[in-house]
Design a protein around this motif. Structure first.
Motif, mmCIF file in Angstrom:
data_model
loop_
_atom_site.group_PDB
_atom_site.id
_atom_site.type_symbol
_atom_site.label_atom_id
_atom_site.label_comp_id
_atom_site.label_asym_id
_atom_site.label_seq_id
_atom_site.Cartn_x
_atom_site.Cartn_y
_atom_site.Cartn_z
ATOM 1 N N GLY A 125 0.808 -1.206 0.000
ATOM 2 C CA GLY A 125 0.000 0.000 0.000
ATOM 3 C C GLY A 125 0.842 1.257 0.000
ATOM 4 N N ALA A 126 1.952 1.245 0.736
ATOM 5 C CA ALA A 126 2.844 2.413 0.780
ATOM 6 C C ALA A 126 3.465 2.665 -0.593
ATOM 7 C CB ALA A 126 3.932 2.191 1.832
ATOM 8 N N ARG A 127 3.827 1.591 -1.285
ATOM 9 C CA ARG A 127 4.420 1.762 -2.618
ATOM 10 C C ARG A 127 3.426 2.328 -3.617
ATOM 11 N NH1 ARG A 127 6.541 -3.441 -1.364
ATOM 12 N NH2 ARG A 127 4.958 -4.423 -2.703
ATOM 13 N N GLU A 128 2.136 1.985 -3.442
ATOM 14 C CA GLU A 128 1.110 2.401 -4.398
ATOM 15 C C GLU A 128 0.328 3.627 -3.944
ATOM 16 O OE1 GLU A 128 -1.271 -1.081 -4.847
ATOM 17 O OE2 GLU A 128 0.261 -2.190 -5.966
ATOM 18 N N ALA A 129 0.688 4.209 -2.805
ATOM 19 C CA ALA A 129 -0.053 5.346 -2.250
ATOM 20 C C ALA A 129 -0.006 6.543 -3.189
ATOM 21 C CB ALA A 129 0.503 5.725 -0.886
ATOM 22 N N LYS A 130 -1.099 7.303 -3.223
ATOM 23 C CA LYS A 130 -1.206 8.460 -4.119
ATOM 24 C C LYS A 130 -0.562 9.706 -3.529
ATOM 25 C CE LYS A 130 -3.604 6.090 -7.076
ATOM 26 N NZ LYS A 130 -2.993 5.635 -8.354
ATOM 27 N N SER A 131 -0.308 9.711 -2.223
ATOM 28 C CA SER A 131 0.315 10.881 -1.601
ATOM 29 C C SER A 131 1.480 10.456 -0.729
ATOM 30 C CB SER A 131 -0.706 11.652 -0.752
ATOM 31 O OG SER A 131 -0.981 10.960 0.458
ATOM 32 N N GLU A 132 2.467 11.325 -0.627
ATOM 33 C CA GLU A 132 3.645 11.029 0.197
ATOM 34 C C GLU A 132 3.265 10.913 1.662
ATOM 35 O OE1 GLU A 132 6.808 13.756 -0.454
ATOM 36 O OE2 GLU A 132 6.984 13.330 -2.604
ATOM 37 N N SER A 174 -5.265 0.272 11.935
ATOM 38 C CA SER A 174 -5.272 1.738 11.896
ATOM 39 C C SER A 174 -4.764 2.247 10.543
ATOM 40 C CB SER A 174 -4.419 2.312 13.032
ATOM 41 O OG SER A 174 -3.036 2.069 12.813
ATOM 42 N N GLY A 175 -3.964 1.415 9.853
ATOM 43 C CA GLY A 175 -3.455 1.822 8.547
ATOM 44 C C GLY A 175 -4.250 1.296 7.378
ATOM 45 N N LEU A 176 -4.974 0.201 7.581
ATOM 46 C CA LEU A 176 -5.669 -0.462 6.476
ATOM 47 C C LEU A 176 -6.647 0.449 5.728
ATOM 48 C CD1 LEU A 176 -5.678 -3.306 5.198
ATOM 49 C CD2 LEU A 176 -7.654 -3.847 6.624
ATOM 50 N N PRO A 177 -7.422 1.321 6.401
ATOM 51 C CA PRO A 177 -8.364 2.174 5.659
ATOM 52 C C PRO A 177 -7.697 3.090 4.630
ATOM 53 C CG PRO A 177 -8.920 2.142 7.983
ATOM 54 C CD PRO A 177 -7.582 1.481 7.858
ATOM 55 N N LEU A 178 -6.405 3.364 4.792
ATOM 56 C CA LEU A 178 -5.712 4.208 3.820
ATOM 57 C C LEU A 178 -5.510 3.506 2.482
ATOM 58 C CD1 LEU A 178 -2.959 5.894 6.034
ATOM 59 C CD2 LEU A 178 -5.092 6.895 5.186
ATOM 60 N N LEU A 179 -5.759 2.198 2.453
ATOM 61 C CA LEU A 179 -5.636 1.457 1.199
ATOM 62 C C LEU A 179 -6.936 1.492 0.388
ATOM 63 C CD1 LEU A 179 -3.586 -1.654 2.379
ATOM 64 C CD2 LEU A 179 -2.807 0.615 1.727
ATOM 65 N N VAL A 180 -7.980 2.055 0.978
ATOM 66 C CA VAL A 180 -9.238 2.260 0.252
ATOM 67 C C VAL A 180 -9.108 3.526 -0.599
ATOM 68 C CG1 VAL A 180 -11.711 2.735 0.495
ATOM 69 C CG2 VAL A 180 -10.582 1.130 2.040
ATOM 70 N N ARG A 181 -9.645 3.492 -1.801
ATOM 71 C CA ARG A 181 -9.633 4.676 -2.662
ATOM 72 C C ARG A 181 -10.182 5.882 -1.919
ATOM 73 N NH1 ARG A 181 -12.881 3.028 -7.829
ATOM 74 N NH2 ARG A 181 -13.812 5.046 -7.293
ATOM 75 N N ALA A 182 -9.529 7.020 -2.100
ATOM 76 C CA ALA A 182 -9.889 8.215 -1.338
ATOM 77 C C ALA A 182 -11.355 8.597 -1.511
ATOM 78 C CB ALA A 182 -8.985 9.382 -1.734
ATOM 79 N N ASP A 183 -11.897 8.429 -2.718
ATOM 80 C CA ASP A 183 -13.275 8.840 -2.973
ATOM 81 C C ASP A 183 -14.292 7.859 -2.390
ATOM 82 O OD1 ASP A 183 -12.235 7.056 -4.979
ATOM 83 O OD2 ASP A 183 -14.074 7.361 -6.117
ATOM 84 N N LEU A 184 -13.828 6.727 -1.863
ATOM 85 C CA LEU A 184 -14.735 5.730 -1.282
ATOM 86 C C LEU A 184 -14.642 5.655 0.234
ATOM 87 C CD1 LEU A 184 -14.150 2.818 -3.825
ATOM 88 C CD2 LEU A 184 -16.041 4.446 -3.791
ATOM 89 N N ARG A 185 -13.721 6.393 0.813
ATOM 90 C CA ARG A 185 -13.465 6.246 2.255
ATOM 91 C C ARG A 185 -14.623 6.731 3.122
ATOM 92 N NH1 ARG A 185 -7.183 8.349 2.163
ATOM 93 N NH2 ARG A 185 -6.414 6.652 0.811
#
Length: 342
Positions: A125-132, A174-185
């Motif tokens: 997820g960190a490698r594919e994240a859209k923001s730093e 606590s980190g898993l929800p960040l792997l959901v697309r931002a527009d679906l969170r």
């Protein structure tokens, strides 16, 4: 070795009956599906599904497990025929369960497998994240899990091992929800892991997937001749398949990955869930069917097993791990190695 061929019945008010050597599924007296019995190792029914007595007798005779779950995937009952398997292997399993040192080592192995696999989920997820910023958060959570792994060998009692596992799970979820697309969170957020009942859509989907993995792990242990009730990490309780829960730990991240795929690709949407009074959330009937199909397809994915160094379908891995577990129970020189693909 055969893939665990499980029939999942999610149709509300379906009726299952025996038709010669075939299982027939009817809804309002209309036949929806026929499945030859020799293709099945288990039948799993969600919610209000009816079964004929002749079918139940035949399933027991053929050694086909019948599992009843509620609509959320919570276990209700299991029907099986005569107990089979190697009595000497089970005797060794019971003796190992009374060995405190062996039990502790096994518990550490199950937890280590789970933490390593959940860490891979966050690292990807960190490698594919859209923001730093999100990549940095996910990397920190992955580092926290690495710290939990380092603490595991020092855990000198079962409660300490469970404590390490609990803290690792807290950091992971606590980190898993960040792997959901931002527009679906907005609709697929979660505040930690909740169950009985799940309190949000994400948890409801996870609970449903975990129930299917749990059934496959239990079936794999029984196929290997082991008693799914006698585990090492999970405390023994009447009616609790402790060893199946132990084995399932290393596979939970695979359920998490599939849940994220279903959400991010829009295969499961916000309106596929019922929000019930009291705060519980449940997956609806049509969506349950879609999730079952996706789960069955995911089990066909080819995975390279790190110990066997060969490719095999993901759905066969619980059977392989159950056999490795049986080997560890028999042989002191062959410790159990959890499934952690590279």
């Amino acid at each position: 070795m055969q893939l665990l061929n499980t029939l999942y019945v999610t149709l509300p008010d379906a009726w299952l009956r025996l038709d010669n050597d075939t299982l027939r599924i009817e809804v309002e007296r209309e036949t929806r599906l026929r499945v030859p019995l020799h293709h099945l190792t288990a039948v799993v029914c969600f919610g209000h599904v009816g079964l004929s007595a002749p079918l139940m007798h035949r399933l027991a005779d053929e050694g086909i497990a019948l599992v009843l779950l509620d609509s959320n995937g919570r276990f209700k009952a299991r029907l099986e025929g005569a107990v089979s398997g190697n009595v000497l292997l089970r005797q060794a399993q019971f003796a190992r369960g009374a060995d405190a040192a062996f039990t502790l080592d096994m518990a550490r192995s199950f937890v280590a497998g789970k933490i390593k696999n959940t860490r891979q989920v966050l690292q990807r997820g960190a490698r594919e994240a859209k923001s730093e910023a999100e990549a940095a958060v996910l990397t920190r959570r992955a580092d926290d899990l690495a710290a939990s792994l380092r603490a595991l060998p020092e855990a000198a009692a079962l409660d300490a091992v469970r404590g390490v596992e609990g803290e690792a799970a807290r950091q992971y979820f606590s980190g898993l929800p960040l792997l959901v697309r931002a527009d679906l969170r907005e609709h697929f957020t979660m505040d930690g892991r909740t169950r009985r009942p799940p309190r949000d859509r994400f948890n409801a989907l996870l609970s449903f997937l975990y129930a299917m993995w749990m059934n496959d792990c239990r079936s794999a242990l029984e196929a290997a001749g082991l008693d799914p009730q006698v585990g090492f990490l999970h405390a023994l309780r009447p009616g609790r398949a402790a060893l199946a829960l132990d084995l399932m730990e290393e596979f939970r991240p695979w359920a998490d990955r599939l849940a994220l795929t279903l959400i991010n690709r829009g295969q499961v949407q916000a309106d596929d869930f019922d929000l019930r009074e009291g705060g519980g959330v449940a997956l609806q009937g049509d969506a349950r069917k879609a999730v079952v199909v996706a789960y069955q397809e995911r089990k066909k994915d080819e995975i390279t097993h790190p110990l066997l160094a060969q490719s095999l379908p993901l759905g066969l891995v619980p059977l392989v791990q159950a056999r490795l577990l049986a080997r560890a129970l028999r042989d002191d020189t062959m410790p159990y190695l959890p499934f952690v693909p590279k």
